[in-house]
Motif scaffolding. Structure first.
Motif, PDB file in Angstrom:
ATOM      1  N   ARG A  50       0.822  -1.174   0.084  1.00 22.53           N
ATOM      2  CA  ARG A  50      -0.100  -0.255   0.177  1.00 22.53           C
ATOM      3  C   ARG A  50       0.743   1.115   0.035  1.00 22.53           C
ATOM      4  O   ARG A  50       0.628   2.301  -0.523  1.00 22.53           O
ATOM      5  CB  ARG A  50      -0.841  -0.059   1.283  1.00 22.53           C
ATOM      6  CG  ARG A  50      -2.088   0.687   1.343  1.00 22.53           C
ATOM      7  CD  ARG A  50      -2.828   0.374   2.445  1.00 22.53           C
ATOM      8  NE  ARG A  50      -2.308  -0.154   3.590  1.00 22.53           N
ATOM      9  CZ  ARG A  50      -1.822   1.014   4.604  1.00 22.53           C
ATOM     10  NH1 ARG A  50      -2.107   2.340   4.464  1.00 22.53           N
ATOM     11  NH2 ARG A  50      -0.832   0.645   5.585  1.00 22.53           N
ATOM     12  N   ALA A  51       2.092   1.173   0.671  1.00 26.65           N
ATOM     13  CA  ALA A  51       3.013   2.121   0.812  1.00 26.65           C
ATOM     14  C   ALA A  51       4.277   1.844   0.856  1.00 26.65           C
ATOM     15  O   ALA A  51       4.799   0.736   0.895  1.00 26.65           O
ATOM     16  CB  ALA A  51       2.568   2.896   2.136  1.00 26.65           C
ATOM     17  N   VAL A  52       5.254   2.621   0.376  1.00 25.48           N
ATOM     18  CA  VAL A  52       6.697   2.197   0.213  1.00 25.48           C
ATOM     19  C   VAL A  52       7.472   3.374   0.891  1.00 25.48           C
ATOM     20  O   VAL A  52       7.461   4.654   0.767  1.00 25.48           O
ATOM     21  CB  VAL A  52       7.162   2.257  -1.174  1.00 25.48           C
ATOM     22  CG1 VAL A  52       8.353   1.724  -1.343  1.00 25.48           C
ATOM     23  CG2 VAL A  52       6.279   1.325  -2.044  1.00 25.48           C
ATOM     24  N   VAL A  53       8.392   2.854   1.533  1.00 27.97           N
ATOM     25  CA  VAL A  53       9.279   4.031   2.409  1.00 27.97           C
ATOM     26  C   VAL A  53      10.640   3.673   1.715  1.00 27.97           C
ATOM     27  O   VAL A  53      11.190   2.377   1.649  1.00 27.97           O
ATOM     28  CB  VAL A  53       9.453   3.651   3.917  1.00 27.97           C
ATOM     29  CG1 VAL A  53      10.509   4.607   4.392  1.00 27.97           C
ATOM     30  CG2 VAL A  53       8.340   3.858   4.535  1.00 27.97           C
ATOM     31  N   LEU A  54      11.197   4.671   1.045  1.00 29.48           N
ATOM     32  CA  LEU A  54      12.546   4.642   0.382  1.00 29.48           C
ATOM     33  C   LEU A  54      13.678   5.263   1.330  1.00 29.48           C
ATOM     34  O   LEU A  54      13.660   6.422   1.603  1.00 29.48           O
ATOM     35  CB  LEU A  54      12.456   5.162  -0.998  1.00 29.48           C
ATOM     36  CG  LEU A  54      11.458   4.874  -1.994  1.00 29.48           C
ATOM     37  CD1 LEU A  54      11.417   5.767  -3.191  1.00 29.48           C
ATOM     38  CD2 LEU A  54      11.496   3.353  -2.536  1.00 29.48           C
ATOM     39  N   PHE A  70      15.741   2.448  -9.026  1.00 27.37           N
ATOM     40  CA  PHE A  70      14.415   1.952  -8.455  1.00 27.37           C
ATOM     41  C   PHE A  70      13.258   2.944  -8.956  1.00 27.37           C
ATOM     42  O   PHE A  70      12.171   2.571  -9.333  1.00 27.37           O
ATOM     43  CB  PHE A  70      14.468   1.950  -6.978  1.00 27.37           C
ATOM     44  CG  PHE A  70      13.253   1.344  -6.204  1.00 27.37           C
ATOM     45  CD1 PHE A  70      13.338   0.047  -5.962  1.00 27.37           C
ATOM     46  CD2 PHE A  70      12.218   1.964  -5.754  1.00 27.37           C
ATOM     47  CE1 PHE A  70      12.392  -0.652  -5.247  1.00 27.37           C
ATOM     48  CE2 PHE A  70      11.214   1.766  -4.918  1.00 27.37           C
ATOM     49  CZ  PHE A  70      11.287   0.063  -4.963  1.00 27.37           C
ATOM     50  N   LEU A  71      13.405   4.390  -8.923  1.00 32.13           N
ATOM     51  CA  LEU A  71      12.622   5.253  -9.155  1.00 32.13           C
ATOM     52  C   LEU A  71      12.323   5.173 -10.549  1.00 32.13           C
ATOM     53  O   LEU A  71      11.129   5.234 -10.859  1.00 32.13           O
ATOM     54  CB  LEU A  71      13.071   6.572  -8.879  1.00 32.13           C
ATOM     55  CG  LEU A  71      13.252   7.106  -7.304  1.00 32.13           C
ATOM     56  CD1 LEU A  71      14.052   8.392  -7.152  1.00 32.13           C
ATOM     57  CD2 LEU A  71      11.838   7.154  -6.624  1.00 32.13           C
ATOM     58  N   ARG A  75       8.311   3.786 -11.604  1.00 31.98           N
ATOM     59  CA  ARG A  75       7.688   4.954 -11.531  1.00 31.98           C
ATOM     60  C   ARG A  75       6.033   4.924 -11.424  1.00 31.98           C
ATOM     61  O   ARG A  75       5.552   5.479 -10.674  1.00 31.98           O
ATOM     62  CB  ARG A  75       8.008   5.693 -12.837  1.00 31.98           C
ATOM     63  CG  ARG A  75       7.232   6.949 -13.124  1.00 31.98           C
ATOM     64  CD  ARG A  75       7.709   7.454 -14.472  1.00 31.98           C
ATOM     65  NE  ARG A  75       6.948   8.395 -14.780  1.00 31.98           N
ATOM     66  CZ  ARG A  75       7.292  10.048 -15.263  1.00 31.98           C
ATOM     67  NH1 ARG A  75       8.295   9.885 -15.842  1.00 31.98           N
ATOM     68  NH2 ARG A  75       6.344  10.675 -15.324  1.00 31.98           N
ATOM     69  N   GLU A  76       5.539   4.178 -12.259  1.00 33.94           N
ATOM     70  CA  GLU A  76       4.091   3.903 -12.341  1.00 33.94           C
ATOM     71  C   GLU A  76       3.574   3.279 -11.007  1.00 33.94           C
ATOM     72  O   GLU A  76       2.577   3.883 -10.361  1.00 33.94           O
ATOM     73  CB  GLU A  76       3.472   3.165 -13.291  1.00 33.94           C
ATOM     74  CG  GLU A  76       3.787   3.978 -14.856  1.00 33.94           C
ATOM     75  CD  GLU A  76       3.561   2.908 -15.821  1.00 33.94           C
ATOM     76  OE1 GLU A  76       3.087   1.931 -15.936  1.00 33.94           O
ATOM     77  OE2 GLU A  76       4.130   3.552 -16.984  1.00 33.94           O
ATOM     78  N   ALA A  77       4.134   2.534 -10.566  1.00 42.06           N
ATOM     79  CA  ALA A  77       3.511   1.727  -9.305  1.00 42.06           C
ATOM     80  C   ALA A  77       3.801   2.855  -8.147  1.00 42.06           C
ATOM     81  O   ALA A  77       2.828   2.873  -7.080  1.00 42.06           O
ATOM     82  CB  ALA A  77       4.291   0.571  -9.158  1.00 42.06           C
ATOM     83  N   LEU A  78       5.110   3.417  -8.021  1.00 37.26           N
ATOM     84  CA  LEU A  78       4.991   4.326  -6.868  1.00 37.26           C
ATOM     85  C   LEU A  78       4.017   5.587  -6.831  1.00 37.26           C
ATOM     86  O   LEU A  78       3.722   6.091  -5.912  1.00 37.26           O
ATOM     87  CB  LEU A  78       6.581   4.876  -6.964  1.00 37.26           C
ATOM     88  CG  LEU A  78       7.703   3.975  -6.367  1.00 37.26           C
ATOM     89  CD1 LEU A  78       8.957   4.436  -6.813  1.00 37.26           C
ATOM     90  CD2 LEU A  78       7.593   3.578  -5.151  1.00 37.26           C
ATOM     91  N   ALA A  79       3.809   6.179  -8.308  1.00 37.93           N
ATOM     92  CA  ALA A  79       2.868   7.158  -8.362  1.00 37.93           C
ATOM     93  C   ALA A  79       1.580   6.935  -7.889  1.00 37.93           C
ATOM     94  O   ALA A  79       0.692   7.850  -7.563  1.00 37.93           O
ATOM     95  CB  ALA A  79       2.929   7.561  -9.784  1.00 37.93           C
TER      96      ALA A  79
END
Ligand code: FMN
Length: 180
Positions: A50-54, A70-71, A75-79
């Motif tokens: 649900r959420a990602v901490v980088l 990684f970014l 990109r699409e999944a993080l957005a």
């Protein structure tokens, strides 16, 4: 129904960012979240998170290259997810205001390359430096008289109280009732 888990994904060269990522993950768990933790380079999918901490260190005025990769890869999944970011960098305490300003400016300009990313939290932590463990390239770089690392003694200015406080606040922001 339990909320989908949070992923803490980190980049590291000498292990100090990994240790911070582990502390962030432990604090999020204490805050009631289900948390997985992985090096960024081993992540194969963000499906189910649900959420990602980088978390990544700064090197030579850039984010660790695993963070760049990684970014762009996710990109699409993080957005579509809640994202928080922390970076390690300064090697002196916060009284060295100029060093901290420079590191924050580096972090911001690195993230500005990904304008689609709108972190719910963004933090800079002090880092760790040990000249005795440097790899060859970093050893050669630090030997240059012009290098800020030239002649620098070992230091560890990771502020665990600040790290836990940040992660505690994050547990609220990423909690099951957080807006997507
Ligand atoms: C060769 C070298 C270059 C570095 N360059 C930067 C930098 O440009 N900006 C910064 O804020 N910190 C810089 N640092 C500090 C690192 O970000 C810090 O040591 C961090 O804790 C390293 O993380 P790691 O142990 O996870 O690899 C540098 C450290 C080394 C050894």
């Amino acid at each position: 129904m339990t909320a989908a888990p949070v992923l803490v994904a980190y980049a590291t060269r000498y292990g100090s960012t990994q240790e911070v990522a582990e502390e962030v993950a432990a604090t999020l768990r204490e805050g009631g979240l289900e948390v997985d933790i992985q090096p960024m380079r081993e992540v194969r999918t963000l499906k189910g998170y649900r959420a990602v901490v980088l978390g990544a260190p700064l090197y030579m005025g850039h984010l660790h290259k695993d963070a760049d990769a990684f970014l762009s890869r996710y990109r699409e999944a993080l957005a579509e997810r809640l994202v928080a970011v922390f970076a390690l960098g300064p090697l002196h305490g916060p009284s060295e205001a100029e060093e901290w300003r420079d590191s924050r400016a580096t972090l911001e300009s690195e993230l500005a390359k990904s304008p689609w990313l709108t972190p719910v939290a963004l933090e800079m932590f002090g880092g760790k430096y040990d000249p005795s463990t440097l790899g060859l390239t970093h050893r050669l770089l630090s030997a240059l008289p012009a290098s800020p690392l030239h002649g620098m003694a070992a230091s560890d200015v990771r502020d665990w109280t600040a790290i836990r406080a940040w992660a505690g606040g994050l547990a609220q922001k990423l909690g099951p009732n957080a807006p997507q």
